[in-house]
Design an enzyme around this catalytic site. Structure first.
Site, short mmCIF file in Angstrom:
data_model
loop_
_atom_site.label_atom_id
_atom_site.label_comp_id
_atom_site.label_asym_id
_atom_site.label_seq_id
_atom_site.Cartn_x
_atom_site.Cartn_y
_atom_site.Cartn_z
N GLU A 267 0.87 -1.18 0.00
CA GLU A 267 0.00 0.00 0.00
C GLU A 267 0.90 1.22 0.00
O GLU A 267 2.06 1.14 0.38
CB GLU A 267 -0.85 0.04 1.28
CG GLU A 267 -1.81 -1.11 1.43
CD GLU A 267 -2.21 -1.30 2.90
OE1 GLU A 267 -2.42 -0.30 3.61
OE2 GLU A 267 -2.28 -2.46 3.32
N LYS B 152 2.28 4.70 1.50
CA LYS B 152 2.38 5.25 2.85
C LYS B 152 1.93 6.71 2.77
O LYS B 152 2.65 7.57 2.26
CB LYS B 152 3.82 5.14 3.36
CG LYS B 152 3.96 5.49 4.83
CD LYS B 152 5.32 5.05 5.34
CE LYS B 152 5.43 5.16 6.85
NZ LYS B 152 5.41 6.54 7.33
N ASP C 98 1.13 10.35 3.81
CA ASP C 98 1.87 11.21 4.73
C ASP C 98 0.94 12.26 5.32
O ASP C 98 0.65 13.28 4.71
CB ASP C 98 3.03 11.87 3.97
CG ASP C 98 4.11 12.32 4.91
OD1 ASP C 98 4.06 11.96 6.10
OD2 ASP C 98 5.03 13.03 4.46
N TYR D 110 -6.48 2.13 6.24
CA TYR D 110 -5.66 0.98 5.85
C TYR D 110 -5.73 -0.23 6.78
O TYR D 110 -5.24 -1.29 6.44
CB TYR D 110 -4.20 1.40 5.68
CG TYR D 110 -3.62 2.08 6.91
CD1 TYR D 110 -3.29 1.33 8.03
CD2 TYR D 110 -3.44 3.45 6.95
CE1 TYR D 110 -2.78 1.94 9.17
CE2 TYR D 110 -2.93 4.07 8.08
CZ TYR D 110 -2.61 3.31 9.18
OH TYR D 110 -2.12 3.92 10.30
N LYS E 166 10.94 3.54 2.33
CA LYS E 166 10.89 4.99 2.17
C LYS E 166 11.41 5.39 0.79
O LYS E 166 12.47 4.94 0.37
CB LYS E 166 11.76 5.65 3.25
CG LYS E 166 11.15 5.59 4.64
CD LYS E 166 9.87 6.42 4.71
CE LYS E 166 9.39 6.63 6.13
NZ LYS E 166 10.01 7.70 6.85
N CYS F 279 -0.92 26.44 -30.03
CA CYS F 279 0.38 25.80 -30.17
C CYS F 279 1.47 26.87 -30.27
O CYS F 279 1.37 27.77 -31.10
CB CYS F 279 0.39 24.91 -31.40
SG CYS F 279 2.01 24.19 -31.70
N CYS G 142 2.95 26.63 -34.02
CA CYS G 142 2.21 26.88 -35.26
C CYS G 142 0.90 27.62 -35.02
O CYS G 142 0.12 27.84 -35.94
CB CYS G 142 1.95 25.57 -35.99
SG CYS G 142 0.73 24.54 -35.17
N CYS H 47 -1.61 19.64 -30.07
CA CYS H 47 -1.70 20.43 -31.28
C CYS H 47 -2.09 19.45 -32.38
O CYS H 47 -1.41 18.45 -32.59
CB CYS H 47 -0.35 21.08 -31.61
SG CYS H 47 -0.28 21.70 -33.30
N CYS I 104 2.60 21.43 -38.32
CA CYS I 104 3.33 21.91 -37.16
C CYS I 104 4.81 21.51 -37.29
O CYS I 104 5.12 20.32 -37.28
CB CYS I 104 2.71 21.32 -35.90
SG CYS I 104 3.36 22.01 -34.39
P1 AMP Z 1 6.22 6.00 11.19
O1 AMP Z 1 5.47 7.14 11.79
O2 AMP Z 1 7.22 6.40 10.16
O3 AMP Z 1 6.70 5.00 12.18
O4 AMP Z 1 5.14 5.22 10.31
C1 AMP Z 1 3.99 4.70 10.90
C2 AMP Z 1 2.80 5.45 10.43
O5 AMP Z 1 2.64 5.33 9.03
C3 AMP Z 1 1.55 4.89 11.01
O6 AMP Z 1 1.27 5.45 12.23
C4 AMP Z 1 0.52 5.25 9.98
O7 AMP Z 1 -0.23 6.34 10.40
C5 AMP Z 1 1.30 5.66 8.75
N1 AMP Z 1 0.80 5.02 7.53
C6 AMP Z 1 0.53 5.66 6.37
N2 AMP Z 1 0.09 4.83 5.44
C7 AMP Z 1 0.02 3.60 6.00
C8 AMP Z 1 -0.37 2.32 5.52
N3 AMP Z 1 -0.80 2.13 4.26
N4 AMP Z 1 -0.31 1.28 6.37
C9 AMP Z 1 0.14 1.45 7.64
N5 AMP Z 1 0.53 2.63 8.15
C10 AMP Z 1 0.48 3.71 7.35
ZN ZN Z 2 1.56 23.05 -33.56
#
Ligand code: AMP
Ligand code: ZN
Length: 665
Positions: A111, A113, A115, A222, A309, A403, A406, A421, A427
């Site tokens: 999945e 992550k 932010d 999630y 990451k 464009c 042209c 275009c 062109c």
């Molecule tokens: P960290 O804060 O870096 O330790 O990462 C953990 C946090 O990632 C968790 O507390 C979640 O809120 C977040 N997180 C975001 N997306 C996901 C996901 N798909 N599955 C699990 N945790 C997630």
């Molecule tokens: Zn063009």
């Protein structure tokens, strides 16, 4: 209808519309009609307070003030995630898991992550009871009134949800909403916010929930925690949550191997900038909940999950000007011309802005200070604006309508990512672009000729399409800038030699939209010659492996064009290859049709690449990792032991190089 029924009906309707709009991104009524219904419900609720309901859609507008947020202990601890930064890290993790579980099959879900700020939601009998921040993982703050204003958080669930459970997710602030908020703040003389993540988590702690309601927050879920939920896997968890009405991004993948996981990671490392919200990695989880249970936790994080990451280097610099490039297919790409800046070891002067949506999403303007990032991709990208540095007189970017080469009015058809275009034959950049593509290394690989020569030849009126190349003479070419007798000769021989280039590459060289190298190979193999391909209908084309509607339509359109057919005839008459060579035809069989091979190790009689080619020439498929779909594992010397174990556990037959060569005879 009784008042009570009337209220209930309105609430149900509004819930449904809300779900369509905020969770599915697929509105079913106009904003106006929605507002009218909401007002009507509000009026009835005010008049008949005895029908109060804590999950009513009217509560989304907020208004409750929280002076002090109550501390709540989490029923189950909210853990952190372990981080990894490389394929090796991930492989080590997989090894630890395999060791922990013994030699059983393990599947993984990937999945994104998200932010933002983590949240734990408690539901009882389908109603949202409590929303608590992560806090220190053991206890957090009760922010229920604020969370209730977020439109994608369902207040009332649907379907076969369990009577009581917790669900976890991330509160995020999508880029577009963030940019809008900041533009408004700057216009009001206020300080802009730094980044979406901090703004999202700050929003949860606002005392006035009406203010939270105004922020375009989103909640992406999630994970479900609870007993007797009837769920066995992480994948099923995502599906169930979606069914009950939660917003669970569909960008997720069930994987059988670390190779597949890496594919997902590598893809999203590059494409994450196309997402509407911020992500900082991929979370990989062991799919089976029973296996998760077996693996357990360390003191900080689950052993069954790992965050990968994304690597990114970021700098900020001034965007001096936005210019627009026209590609060989007419596609327009906006380009940011930057104040030169050092990033990941190279000086960056330009960055791609992709398309009009990208500019609108981040509200990027000329003279803005922008964040530039270089991830896995070669061309750096702009991933945000430092709104605190936006000049007073700044105005929103007006995307071009004509464009730049042209002046033809641009078109954008539904489903297209870019503007186009449509002046295909007039062109100038499209004309030279097509010829430059034709001569390029992966296409006709014409030696002695480069992109600048194409432009010069075009400017001198010597070529207007790639068939013209074959009629050039030494005398015509020699007077050109930086040409001498020798280089002119080379050019002419280079063009003449290109008639030997195989059909599949010629097909690629024609520059049909959406027909890249791989598609060209597939089409050449399926149709064997251009006449058969030109006769193919859309149904026939889409029946070919991996050819979709979009490609099929583009192929048909290309060949329907009179001018293109004329050019092809001219190419044919000078001897360009428009059919698979007889020799190649002879070597192609269907012996391995429907079979998938995985090739591993070092071989004696043929190279690994030759082996793969033999498989494909005989109608077989080459897979990258052993799975239940694999027919044979062709084992060479020094084969990876994990592939062997995997094949053995799945009963995949392991054969030697000689066995394989015997099969194809
Ligand atoms: P960290 O804060 O870096 O330790 O990462 C953990 C946090 O990632 C968790 O507390 C979640 O809120 C977040 N997180 C975001 N997306 C996901 C996901 N798909 N599955 C699990 N945790 C997630
Ligand atoms: Zn063009």
């Amino acid at each position: 209808m009784s008042v009570e029924n009337q209220i209930e009906k309105l609430r149900n309707e509004l819930r449904e519309h809300n779900h369509n709009y905020y969770v599915l991104d697929n509105p079913s009524i106009s904003d106006y009609d929605f507002d009218m219904k909401l007002k009507e419900l509000q009026r009835l609720e005010d008049e008949y307070p005895e029908f109060y309901d804590a999950s009513s859609p009217t509560l989304r507008v907020g208004g409750m003030i929280t002076k002090n947020f109550q501390t709540v202990v989490h029923a189950q601890r909210m853990y952190s995630l372990d981080n990894s930064y490389s394929k090796e890290d991930l492989e080590d993790w997989e090894k630890r898991i395999q060791k922990g579980l013994g030699d059983t099959e393990v599947e993984f879900t990937c999945e994104l992550k998200y932010d933002g700020a983590s949240i734990n939601l408690t539901y009882e009998n389908g109603q949202l009871i409590k929303a608590v921040t992560r806090g220190d993982g053991f206890q957090g703050d009760d922010v229920t009134t604020n969370i209730k204003t977020i439109n994608s958080v369902p207040l009332q669930l649907k379907g076969d949800y369990p009577p009581k459970f917790d669900i976890r997710g991330e509160i995020v602030l999508p880029f577009e909403g963030f940019a809008k908020m900041n533009a408004e703040r700057v216009a009001n003389g206020e300080e802009p916010y730094m980044n979406p993540r901090n703004t999202a988590s700050g929003s949860l702690k606002l005392q006035d929930s009406a203010l939270v309601a105004q922020r375009p927050l989103d909640c992406l879920l999630y994970g479900i925690v609870g007993e007797n939920t009837g769920i066995d896997t992480q994948w099923q968890m995502l599906e169930k949550a979606r069914e009950w009405g939660f917003k669970v991004p569909t960008i997720a993948k069930l994987c059988k191997s670390t190779d597949e996981v890496m594919n997902f990671v590598e893809y999203w490392d590059v494409h994450r900038h196309e997402l509407p919200y911020e992500t900082d990695g991929v979370v990989i989880k062991v799919n089976s909940l029973q296996q998760q249970d077996e693996l357990g936790h360390t003191s900080k994080s689950p052993r069954w999950a790992m965050a990968y990451k994304f690597k990114a280097e970021q700098v900020s610099t001034i965007l001096n000007e936005i210019t627009y490039q026209v590609g060989r297919t007419g596609a327009i790409t906006p380009v940011a011309n930057l104040e030169p800046v050092l990033l990941a070891g190279t000086t960056v002067k330009r960055a791609s802005l992709h398309n009009a949506d990208q500019i609108a999403k981040y509200d990027i303007r000329e003279k803005d200070t922008v964040y530039v990032e270089k991830g896995g991709e070669i061309i750096p990208k702009i991933i945000g604006v430092d709104f605190s540095k936006r000049p007073q007189e700044s105005v929103p970017t007006q995307y071009i309508e004509h464009c730049p080469e042209c002046n033809t009015p641009l078109q954008r058809t539904e489903g297209d990512a870019k503007h186009y275009c449509t002046n295909y034959y007039g062109c100038p950049v499209q004309i030279t672009g097509r010829i430059q593509h034709y001569i390029s290394r992966k296409a006709m690989d014409i030696e002695g000729m480069g992109s600048e020569t194409v432009t010069l030849l075009f400017q001198e009126g010597l070529i207007t399409n790639y068939a013209d190349l074959y009629e050039l003479t030494k005398e015509q070419v020699m007077p050109l800038e930086r040409m001498a007798e020798k280089s002119a000769e080379n050019l002419i021989t280079g063009v003449a030699a290109s008639v030997k280039i195989p059909f599949e590459r010629v097909l690629f060289a024609l520059g049909i939209r959406f027909v890249g190298e791989t598609v060209a190979k597939k089409l050449a193999k399926a149709y064997k010659n251009i006449d058969a391909l030109m006769r193919a209908s859309e149904e026939e084309l889409t029946a070919v492996d991996e050819i979709g509607e979009r490609i099929a339509q583009s192929v048909i359109e290309f060949f329907q064009n009179e001018n293109n057919r004329l050019i092809i005839n001219r190419l044919k008459s000078v001897g360009v290859q428009f059919a698979i060579s007889a020799e190649k035809l002879e070597n192609q069989t269907e012996k391995l049709k429907g079979q998938t091979f995985v090739v591993s190790g070092v071989f004696e009689k043929v190279s690994r690449n030759e082996l793969k080619k033999l498989i494909e020439d005989n109608g077989g498929k080459v897979g990258s990792s052993v799975s239940s779909k694999t027919t044979f594992l062709v084992a060479g010397d020094k084969m990876g032991p994990s592939k062997r174990t995997k094949a053995e556990s799945l009963n995949v037959q392991i054969i030697s190089e000689d066995d394989f060569l015997a099969i194809i005879g």
